[in-house]
Design a protein around this motif. Structure first.
Motif, mmCIF file in Angstrom:
data_model
loop_
_atom_site.group_PDB
_atom_site.id
_atom_site.type_symbol
_atom_site.label_atom_id
_atom_site.label_comp_id
_atom_site.label_asym_id
_atom_site.label_seq_id
_atom_site.Cartn_x
_atom_site.Cartn_y
_atom_site.Cartn_z
ATOM 1 N N LEU A 162 0.531 6.506 7.589
ATOM 2 C CA LEU A 162 0.612 5.129 8.075
ATOM 3 C C LEU A 162 -0.975 4.154 8.079
ATOM 4 N N LYS A 163 -1.844 5.208 8.505
ATOM 5 C CA LYS A 163 -3.487 4.909 8.644
ATOM 6 C C LYS A 163 -3.803 4.388 7.243
ATOM 7 N N HIS A 164 -3.188 5.400 6.308
ATOM 8 C CA HIS A 164 -3.867 6.195 5.092
ATOM 9 C C HIS A 164 -2.737 4.969 4.571
ATOM 10 N N ALA A 165 -1.748 4.184 4.765
ATOM 11 C CA ALA A 165 -0.946 3.314 3.844
ATOM 12 C C ALA A 165 -1.412 1.778 3.800
ATOM 13 N N ASP A 166 -2.556 1.810 5.457
ATOM 14 C CA ASP A 166 -2.752 0.771 5.603
ATOM 15 C C ASP A 166 -4.174 0.048 4.806
ATOM 16 N N ILE A 167 -4.882 1.911 4.862
ATOM 17 C CA ILE A 167 -5.976 0.895 4.059
ATOM 18 C C ILE A 167 -5.683 0.692 2.217
ATOM 19 N N ALA A 168 -4.614 1.288 1.679
ATOM 20 C CA ALA A 168 -4.272 0.883 0.431
ATOM 21 C C ALA A 168 -4.284 0.275 0.811
ATOM 22 N N LEU A 169 -3.124 -0.854 1.983
ATOM 23 C CA LEU A 169 -2.367 -2.659 1.585
ATOM 24 C C LEU A 169 -3.950 -3.603 1.456
ATOM 25 N N PHE A 170 -4.461 -2.900 3.023
ATOM 26 C CA PHE A 170 -5.991 -3.809 2.757
ATOM 27 C C PHE A 170 -6.819 -3.833 1.455
ATOM 28 N N GLU A 171 -6.677 -2.668 0.217
ATOM 29 C CA GLU A 171 -7.261 -3.610 -0.648
ATOM 30 C C GLU A 171 -6.322 -3.828 -1.904
ATOM 31 N N GLY A 201 0.249 -1.088 0.028
ATOM 32 C CA GLY A 201 0.072 -0.155 -0.213
ATOM 33 C C GLY A 201 0.860 1.516 -0.052
ATOM 34 N N ILE A 202 0.710 2.117 -1.054
ATOM 35 C CA ILE A 202 1.146 2.585 -1.266
ATOM 36 C C ILE A 202 0.879 4.929 -1.028
ATOM 37 N N VAL A 203 1.560 5.469 -0.309
ATOM 38 C CA VAL A 203 0.500 6.580 0.065
ATOM 39 C C VAL A 203 2.098 8.016 -0.135
ATOM 40 N N PHE A 204 1.343 9.072 -0.746
ATOM 41 C CA PHE A 204 2.631 10.144 -1.562
ATOM 42 C C PHE A 204 2.476 11.208 -0.313
ATOM 43 N N PHE A 205 3.882 11.936 0.295
ATOM 44 C CA PHE A 205 3.533 12.578 1.323
ATOM 45 C C PHE A 205 3.438 14.183 0.743
ATOM 46 N N PRO A 206 3.644 14.895 1.206
ATOM 47 C CA PRO A 206 2.004 15.516 2.384
ATOM 48 C C PRO A 206 0.734 15.262 1.642
ATOM 49 N N ARG A 207 0.811 14.844 0.278
ATOM 50 C CA ARG A 207 -0.597 15.110 -0.148
ATOM 51 C C ARG A 207 -1.406 14.126 0.683
ATOM 52 N N ASP A 208 -1.009 12.767 1.148
ATOM 53 C CA ASP A 208 -2.098 12.096 1.880
ATOM 54 C C ASP A 208 -2.266 12.230 3.297
ATOM 55 N N ARG A 244 -3.990 -10.376 -3.497
ATOM 56 C CA ARG A 244 -2.127 -10.250 -2.632
ATOM 57 C C ARG A 244 -1.681 -9.694 -4.271
ATOM 58 N N GLN A 245 -0.589 -9.905 -4.158
ATOM 59 C CA GLN A 245 0.966 -10.123 -4.753
ATOM 60 C C GLN A 245 0.622 -9.196 -5.970
ATOM 61 N N THR A 246 0.465 -7.416 -5.203
ATOM 62 C CA THR A 246 -0.099 -6.619 -5.825
ATOM 63 C C THR A 246 0.162 -5.828 -5.370
ATOM 64 N N HIS A 247 0.031 -3.854 -5.726
ATOM 65 C CA HIS A 247 -0.088 -2.796 -5.414
ATOM 66 C C HIS A 247 -1.269 -1.881 -4.993
ATOM 67 N N VAL A 248 -1.151 -1.558 -4.523
ATOM 68 C CA VAL A 248 -2.624 -0.133 -4.283
ATOM 69 C C VAL A 248 -2.185 0.971 -4.029
ATOM 70 N N PHE A 249 -2.230 2.118 -4.932
ATOM 71 C CA PHE A 249 -2.085 3.629 -4.626
ATOM 72 C C PHE A 249 -3.193 4.500 -3.175
ATOM 73 N N PHE A 250 -3.058 4.792 -2.510
ATOM 74 C CA PHE A 250 -3.771 5.388 -1.815
ATOM 75 C C PHE A 250 -5.139 6.515 -2.355
ATOM 76 N N SER A 251 -6.081 6.873 -2.195
ATOM 77 C CA SER A 251 -7.077 7.557 -2.709
ATOM 78 C C SER A 251 -8.327 7.894 -1.522
ATOM 79 N N PRO A 252 -8.711 9.325 -1.730
ATOM 80 C CA PRO A 252 -9.483 9.214 -0.501
ATOM 81 C C PRO A 252 -11.323 8.686 -0.819
#
Length: 725
Positions: A436-445, A421-428, A451-459
């Protein structure tokens, strides 16, 4: 340089020192270096009291108390300090706390009343102690590392000096460390004289090479420490305040040391400044302090930064990007199915795999990037400054490729894919917690996507996560209150439309709005509610079947879906048997439906064992959604399924899509060859039914025969009408 006339006096002093060294008191002092105690104290806010988080075993020697007696209460130690010394110490601590900088203080520790001889170190009434406090900015809250050293012997030496020069020398020459006098002449020249034998152990040079000229000593000092040390000497000479400094040096033998020096200055009539000084080797204490910092900052297993250090570094990177308008990225990683390694090969193998993962993750990022392990199989990589999203994607690609490489442990070649799960800062997010909370949301998705993939966080992901949280809490409440319901949908014989049974389908309404099973069933599995939910739904299904049977009409076989979590329960078959007996139903009246992903996924052996136990009871097994997963002929042969259910996605376009038609005909033929029944789901038209009849489909289910209903009276009406046909 020493003069010839001074040599007899030096020889006399050397003989006296030798006799003192060989005395019982001298041997006792040499055998007992100054005790010290290391501790770490912290508080979360200025309104709270400090608590002791760690204290070394030296607390007994310095404070006269065991750590169990102190019990983390700093007030216990504070109460031991001499009342006359408290104002001075309090002032030092307040000043250091406001500036958040190192502090030192000298004070006396009183004996415990009524037990002075037994409890005070070496039976003294009181001891002189020197304390040094170091702030720990990398740790959360207001945290300090403190070293308290018993300096009674040195203080006593100075007291003896004032009383008698002879007594001073007898003691000073035999205490650990170097005791000497240091002169800064008015013309700027430096001299050292009256050194004790302990100087040899400190600098590893004979007194004859150091006498008068301290140049060899200054040449040992670390280059970075020379300018500030000279400044400290000049400041003490200017103000006549006590001199204190800690520095590094390398001795002629190559040994690296930390030294701590103290001196009391005195101005002579000719303008020279002379210090009565003592220097002790504090290398051991510094190592202890560094070890405390390492334990506080580093993950013990992998050596990577831990959560506390990560937060500090991430906060620093955030402030930099907010200041310069740049952008950074945080990647939260989770090893897919790492638990399988621990379960099959043990935790030792799991630890080896985690260490290898840490090394490979570090190799996959840049030198300035931060890598941390924050628990279990979760890692974090912080990229403090990135040029573009393409650069982040390149890093993600390197990480995924490197972590998929095999790790050889004994005779096993192990590998694991990774979800990110990936976040950009300070945007996210503009705080470490938010990122860390937003990265965890992206990781959950990413995990939910297979699994075996990546997701970028979004609102939008945050909104989905919040809905899941609310639904999970409501579902837990609904299960406890038995507030879910069951709908029965008819299953008929394809050739004659004769009723054969019902499929039990879960239904849930929240605040007047129906929640789709496609949403709350996976949610139950993700949140650990699958087992209690399945038990409630099975009980509801059997209860409704019994009520229908009590009308005098056989409801047929009741087909109930069960989850992987239920089938992993070691006593699941016994639980089902007990529930059948409670509702007065025969095992032959129940059919258990499982999906391909359940049967052939993780824990396949345990699930297969449970299914065999159910079949021995007389309960039928149906494989649901056949064709959408990855079942093979070998799997079907091993599992001994009674019935295949063709997913409605193949039936929907059976008349217009040649591929769907071939799949359906093939599944029917396969089932016949293996002695299984076939149920086609989602039948809505007579044309679809005619196609299935032509190719020998046994059973049919869909809106053409009846919609799912929770109303008992509607089901009774349906059964009565079926009886009349």
């Amino acid at each position: 340089m020493a003069t010839t006339s001074a040599k007899p006096e030096l020889n006399r002093r050397s003989a006296a020192r030798a006799r003192a060294l060989d005395s019982p008191a001298g041997r006792l002092i040499l055998a007992n270096p100054p005790p010290f105690c290391v501790m770490r104290v912290s508080r979360n806010s200025p309104h709270e009291r400090f608590r002791i988080n760690y204290i070394s075993e030296g607390c007994q020697a310095v404070w006269g108390l065991a750590d169990t007696e102190i019990a983390g209460d700093l007030r216990v130690l504070w109460g031991r300090i001499h009342l006359d010394d408290l104002p001075h110490l309090s002032d030092r601590l307040r000043t250091a706390g406001r500036a958040y900088r190192d502090w030192t203080a000298t004070f006396r520790i009183r004996s415990l009343e009524g037990d002075a001889a037994a409890r005070t170190p070496r039976g003294r009434k009181e001891i002189w102690a020197v304390a040094r406090g170091l702030p720990c900015p990398d740790l959360p809250g207001d945290t300090w590392s403190i070293i308290v050293t018993d300096m009674t012997a040195q203080v006593q030496a100075y007291a003896d000096l004032q009383a008698s020069e002879a007594r001073f020398r007898a003691l000073a020459e035999n205490i650990p460390g170097a005791v000497f006098r240091y002169r800064l002449r008015a013309d700027g020249a430096h001299e050292i004289f009256d050194m004790t034998p302990g100087s040899v152990a400190i600098w590893e040079l004979p007194v004859s090479e150091i006498g008068n000229d301290p140049t060899p000593i200054w040449q040992m000092i670390h280059p970075e420490d020379i300018p500030p040390m000279l400044e400290s000497v000049q400041e003490s000479a200017r103000t006549l305040q006590p001199w204190h400094y800690i520095w590094r040096l390398t001795t002629p033998s190559g040994r690296f040391k930390w030294l701590e020096g103290r001196g009391l200055p005195r101005r002579e009539e000719n303008g020279d400044t002379v210090w009565h000084s003592v220097i002790i080797d504090v290398t051991v204490q510094r190592k202890k302090d560094e070890e405390i910092r390492r334990l506080a900052d580093r993950d013990e297993l992998t050596g990577l930064a831990n959560r506390a250090l990560l937060r500090g570094r991430l906060d620093e990177a955030l402030r930099q990007r907010l200041a310069d308008g740049g952008r950074g990225a945080l990647i939260l990683l989770d090893l897919d199915h790492f638990k399988d390694i621990n379960d099959t090969l043990g935790h030792d193998a799991g630890d080896i795999f985690l260490r290898a993962t840490a090394e490979r993750l570090t190799e996959s990022v840049c030198h300035e990037d931060i890598v941390a392990r924050i628990g279990g199989d979760e890692f974090v990589a912080v990229l403090p400054e990135i040029a573009s999203e393409e650069a982040v994607l390149a890093t993600i690609g390197r990480i995924a490729a490197r972590l998929c490489d095999e790790v050889h442990i004994e005779e096993h070649a192990l590998s694991s894919s990774v979800s990110m799960g990936i976040v950009f800062f300070p945007r996210d997010g503009q705080t470490p917690n938010t990122l860390l909370k937003h990265a965890d949301i992206a990781l959950f998705e990413a995990k939910a996507a297979g699994r075996q993939t990546h997701v970028f966080f979004s609102p939008a992901l945050r909104e989905v996560r919040e809905r899941r949280r609310v639904l999970a809490e409501a579902l837990r409440t609904a299960i406890a209150a038995d507030a879910l319901s069951i709908a029965f949908q008819p299953i008929v014989e394809a050739s004659s439309n004769t009723h054969k049974g019902f499929e039990a389908l879960a239904r849930w309404t929240l605040d007047g709005q129906p929640i789709s099973p496609a949403e709350f069933i996976p949610l139950a599995e993700e949140t650990g509610l699958a087992v209690p939910l399945g038990k409630v739904l099975l009980a509801r299904s059997l209860s409704l079947a019994r009520k229908l049977a009590q009308t005098g009409i056989d409801p047929g076989t009741i087909s109930v879906n069960v989850s992987a979590a239920q089938l992993r329960e070691p006593d699941f078959a016994a639980t089902v048997a007990a529930m059948l007996e409670e509702h007065g139903l025969s095992p032959t009246q129940l059919e258990v439906e499982v999906t391909e992903t359940v049967v052939f996924g993780r824990f396949a052996e345990q699930i297969a064992l449970t299914l065999r136990e159910l079949r021995r009871l007389g309960i039928r097994i149906a494989l649901d959604d056949f064709g959408t997963g990855y079942a093979s002929l070998a799997h079907l042969k091993r599992l001994q399924v009674d019935r295949l259910k063709i997913d409605q996605s193949f039936v929907r376009d059976i008349e217009t899509d040649p591929d769907d038609a071939v799949i359906v005909r093939t599944v029917i033929g396969l089932a016949k060859a293996l002695g299984m029944d076939v149920v086609a789901e989602g039948i809505e038209t007579h044309e679809q039914l005619d196609f299935l009849r032509r190719f020998g489909c046994d059973l049919a289910q869909g809106y053409l025969f009846g919609r799912p209903t929770t109303r008992e009276e509607d089901l009774v009406t349906y059964l009565n009408n079926t009886e009349k046909v």
